[in-house]
Design a protein around this motif. Structure first.
Motif, PDB file in Angstrom:
ATOM      1  N   LYS A  36      43.029  43.468  33.180  1.00 29.27           N
ATOM      2  CA  LYS A  36      42.212  42.295  33.487  1.00 29.27           C
ATOM      3  C   LYS A  36      42.286  41.245  32.384  1.00 29.27           C
ATOM      4  CE  LYS A  36      37.444  40.941  34.368  1.00 29.27           C
ATOM      5  NZ  LYS A  36      36.061  41.433  34.424  1.00 29.27           N
ATOM      6  N   LEU A  40      43.728  37.439  33.122  1.00 31.47           N
ATOM      7  CA  LEU A  40      42.894  36.239  33.057  1.00 31.47           C
ATOM      8  C   LEU A  40      43.400  35.255  32.011  1.00 31.47           C
ATOM      9  CD1 LEU A  40      39.365  37.727  33.741  1.00 31.47           C
ATOM     10  CD2 LEU A  40      41.027  36.746  35.335  1.00 31.47           C
ATOM     11  N   THR A  60      40.746  47.541  38.381  1.00 29.31           N
ATOM     12  CA  THR A  60      40.244  46.179  38.158  1.00 29.31           C
ATOM     13  C   THR A  60      40.944  45.129  39.014  1.00 29.31           C
ATOM     14  OG1 THR A  60      41.772  45.903  36.303  1.00 29.31           O
ATOM     15  CG2 THR A  60      39.532  46.667  35.781  1.00 29.31           C
ATOM     16  N   ILE A  62      40.926  44.368  42.200  1.00 32.48           N
ATOM     17  CA  ILE A  62      40.088  43.645  43.163  1.00 32.48           C
ATOM     18  C   ILE A  62      39.339  42.522  42.452  1.00 32.48           C
ATOM     19  CG2 ILE A  62      38.061  43.811  44.672  1.00 32.48           C
ATOM     20  CD1 ILE A  62      39.073  46.638  45.442  1.00 32.48           C
ATOM     21  N   GLU A  63      38.737  42.836  41.324  1.00 35.37           N
ATOM     22  CA  GLU A  63      37.994  41.823  40.563  1.00 35.37           C
ATOM     23  C   GLU A  63      38.928  40.720  40.067  1.00 35.37           C
ATOM     24  OE1 GLU A  63      35.001  41.472  36.703  1.00 35.37           O
ATOM     25  OE2 GLU A  63      35.840  43.415  37.233  1.00 35.37           O
ATOM     26  N   ILE A  64      40.106  41.091  39.589  1.00 36.65           N
ATOM     27  CA  ILE A  64      41.083  40.103  39.122  1.00 36.65           C
ATOM     28  C   ILE A  64      41.471  39.164  40.262  1.00 36.65           C
ATOM     29  CG2 ILE A  64      43.461  39.792  38.313  1.00 36.65           C
ATOM     30  CD1 ILE A  64      43.067  42.536  36.815  1.00 36.65           C
ATOM     31  N   LYS A  66      39.847  38.455  42.966  1.00 31.24           N
ATOM     32  CA  LYS A  66      38.700  37.622  43.338  1.00 31.24           C
ATOM     33  C   LYS A  66      38.526  36.457  42.359  1.00 31.24           C
ATOM     34  CE  LYS A  66      33.829  38.161  44.553  1.00 31.24           C
ATOM     35  NZ  LYS A  66      32.731  39.122  44.702  1.00 31.24           N
ATOM     36  N   ILE A  67      38.614  36.723  41.073  1.00 28.96           N
ATOM     37  CA  ILE A  67      38.470  35.678  40.051  1.00 28.96           C
ATOM     38  C   ILE A  67      39.611  34.661  40.160  1.00 28.96           C
ATOM     39  CG2 ILE A  67      38.545  35.201  37.564  1.00 28.96           C
ATOM     40  CD1 ILE A  67      37.084  37.955  37.205  1.00 28.96           C
ATOM     41  N   GLN A  70      38.941  32.711  43.640  1.00 26.21           N
ATOM     42  CA  GLN A  70      37.708  31.939  43.785  1.00 26.21           C
ATOM     43  C   GLN A  70      37.434  30.987  42.623  1.00 26.21           C
ATOM     44  OE1 GLN A  70      34.527  34.702  44.635  1.00 26.21           O
ATOM     45  NE2 GLN A  70      35.526  35.450  46.470  1.00 26.21           N
ATOM     46  N   THR A  71      37.821  31.355  41.421  1.00 27.06           N
ATOM     47  CA  THR A  71      37.532  30.522  40.253  1.00 27.06           C
ATOM     48  C   THR A  71      38.702  29.624  39.879  1.00 27.06           C
ATOM     49  OG1 THR A  71      36.050  32.234  39.423  1.00 27.06           O
ATOM     50  CG2 THR A  71      36.747  30.570  37.845  1.00 27.06           C
ATOM     51  N   VAL A  90      39.108  40.874  50.279  1.00 30.44           N
ATOM     52  CA  VAL A  90      38.442  40.196  49.171  1.00 30.44           C
ATOM     53  C   VAL A  90      38.350  38.715  49.524  1.00 30.44           C
ATOM     54  CG1 VAL A  90      38.591  39.635  46.712  1.00 30.44           C
ATOM     55  CG2 VAL A  90      39.353  41.878  47.519  1.00 30.44           C
ATOM     56  N   THR A  93      41.135  35.670  49.187  1.00 34.27           N
ATOM     57  CA  THR A  93      42.503  36.158  49.034  1.00 34.27           C
ATOM     58  C   THR A  93      43.203  36.198  50.401  1.00 34.27           C
ATOM     59  OG1 THR A  93      41.905  38.489  49.217  1.00 34.27           O
ATOM     60  CG2 THR A  93      41.855  37.518  47.008  1.00 34.27           C
TER      61      THR A  93
END
Length: 141
Positions: A36, A40, A60, A62-64, A66-67, A70-71, A90, A93
């Protein structure tokens, strides 16, 4: 259209093969990230991300994804041996393709992500399971 593509994959041989294909297609591989933190670090330079789920620092991906989506506005496709971990998907995505992935399928997935990013008409590759987020009702198609 050339895109800056991030490869989020902790198996270096797999990541290197994906990077080589991406470069041969005329895209700019911005980097390989195995966790992650490193993923990032590349987020601001990423237009398309190919993201595995289980990485060096655990599950990690899924979180990566998403970030990044979305961000940072990246077009994200998950490439994993464990697509069931994504459930219905997600938000933000595009979808998921199962590993192992043949070079032809990888090329099709990258072409599709780039076309979607350019708002061009494109048919999803046969092996890509799309996430449908219309009406905020997630349905994997």
């Amino acid at each position: 259209m050339s895109c800056r593509i991030l490869i989020v994959e902790d198996e270096i041989f797999v990541a290197s093969e994906i990077e080589q294909v991406v470069a041969e297609m005329g895209h700019d591989p911005v980097g390989i990230a195995a966790d992650k933190k490193s993923a990032l670090r590349f987020a601001g330079d990423t237009e398309v991300a190919l993201v595995d789920l289980n990485l060096r620092d655990g599950p990690t991906g899924i979180e990566i994804g998403k970030i990044l989506a979305q961000t940072h506005g990246a077009s994200v496709i998950f490439i994993t041996a464990n697509p069931a971990q994504l459930g219905t998907g997600v938000p933000g995505t595009i979808g998921v393709v199962s590993k192992p992935i043949a070079e032809r399928d990888l090329r099709d997935v990258v072409d599709y992500a780039v076309a979607r990013r350019a708002a061009a008409e494109a048919n999803p590759p046969r092996r890509l399971k799309l996430f449908d987020w219309s009406n905020d009702n997630p349905i994997a198609t």
